[in-house]
Design a protein around this motif. Sequence first.
Motif, short mmCIF file in Angstrom:
data_model
loop_
_atom_site.label_atom_id
_atom_site.label_comp_id
_atom_site.label_asym_id
_atom_site.label_seq_id
_atom_site.Cartn_x
_atom_site.Cartn_y
_atom_site.Cartn_z
N SER A 1 -5.32 5.64 6.34
CA SER A 1 -6.45 6.58 5.97
C SER A 1 -5.61 7.92 6.31
O SER A 1 -5.38 8.20 7.25
CB SER A 1 -7.63 6.52 6.57
N GLU B 1 0.87 -1.46 0.05
CA GLU B 1 0.09 0.16 -0.06
C GLU B 1 0.88 1.38 -0.06
O GLU B 1 0.65 2.41 -0.75
CB GLU B 1 -0.78 0.04 1.11
N LEU C 1 1.34 4.46 -2.47
CA LEU C 1 1.34 6.05 -1.77
C LEU C 1 2.41 6.92 -2.10
O LEU C 1 2.29 8.22 -2.27
CB LEU C 1 0.78 5.89 -0.56
N VAL D 1 -2.73 14.83 -0.61
CA VAL D 1 -3.20 13.51 -0.79
C VAL D 1 -4.20 13.06 -0.07
O VAL D 1 -4.14 13.26 1.22
CB VAL D 1 -1.84 12.79 -0.73
N THR D 2 -5.37 12.52 -0.69
CA THR D 2 -6.46 11.87 0.33
C THR D 2 -6.44 10.27 -0.03
O THR D 2 -6.42 10.19 -1.04
CB THR D 2 -7.83 12.51 -0.03
N HIS D 3 -6.29 9.61 1.03
CA HIS D 3 -6.10 7.95 0.64
C HIS D 3 -7.13 7.39 1.77
O HIS D 3 -6.82 7.70 2.90
CB HIS D 3 -4.76 7.83 0.79
N SER D 4 -7.60 6.34 1.35
CA SER D 4 -8.41 5.51 2.36
C SER D 4 -8.38 4.02 1.71
O SER D 4 -8.90 3.54 0.85
CB SER D 4 -9.98 5.87 2.52
N GLY D 5 -7.35 3.49 2.46
CA GLY D 5 -7.05 2.14 2.21
C GLY D 5 -7.20 1.27 3.47
O GLY D 5 -7.83 1.49 4.39
#
Length: 295
Positions: free
Chosen positions: A142, A120, A124, A134-138
């Motif tokens: 998050s 992941e 990223l 950066v916006t990320h939800s994994g």
Amino acid sequence: MLPVQDFGDGFAPSLAMARESERLGFDSVWIGDHLVFRQPIVEAIVMASTVAAITDSITIGFGVLQLALRDPVWLAKQLGTLAHLSGDRIEVGVGLGGENPAEWLAARVPPSERVGRTAELMKLMPALLSGQPVTHSGRYYSLDVPALRPAPERTPTLWMGGRSEGALRRAARLADGWLGLWVDEARLARSVADMAALAAEADRPAPATALVVPVIVQPDPAVAEQELTRFVAMQYGGDYQRFARWCVSGSVDAVAERLSRLAAAGATGFVLMPAARDPLADLEPLAAVRAAIRG
């Protein structure tokens, strides 16, 4: 490869090796990464920063950085700052670790999650180093991150370390290159072909291939074996005979010939790991090996 563990001489030889490597015309120096290991060990990003401060032009690689041991936002901030201050001289090798579960527990990261977290984070890192929000939800992370600046002028080259099928898959689909270790010519050729096929499936270029090679320029086979036995025991806590087929020793010409065979099997570069008792003294002969290969 700079020695980052203290085997009794402290860490000053590593800095001297970095300066001498630049003087002799090597392309890069590389730094390993552990929180704790068999001997006292320096923190990789601090070490890389110190090397950047005492050199002018040589590339500084992490071989390999255990991304998942660290908070990703602070890691990106450190790498971006280092890239900026060094003149974009860094390359990032990524590894899964796992040899020492205690360091993962100390960092409060479950060892069972290291593979998923690493994959992941590899996806990223380019975004976090881009200088853009950066916006990320994994699954594991998050994040809602403002632009981290200064950002590198170019995204650092990303290498995947390891030799397992999973490592080859991640190299082909997530990285720019594969940093291999413990492979001979036959396995190297198979790995390069496998990665090319995997990259084509993902509509990506095949990754570059560099090998980490324990090496000593020593024409006397008995002395070379003695030195390699000592090195493997200190560095890896292992029996040299298990590692012998992956180590390279002999005269300048013999070492250059073996590395040339590995290049013919698919290696596009080498990270040489000096195994001599005095690695600084072995840099001159290794520079001669480099010249012989390039010639």
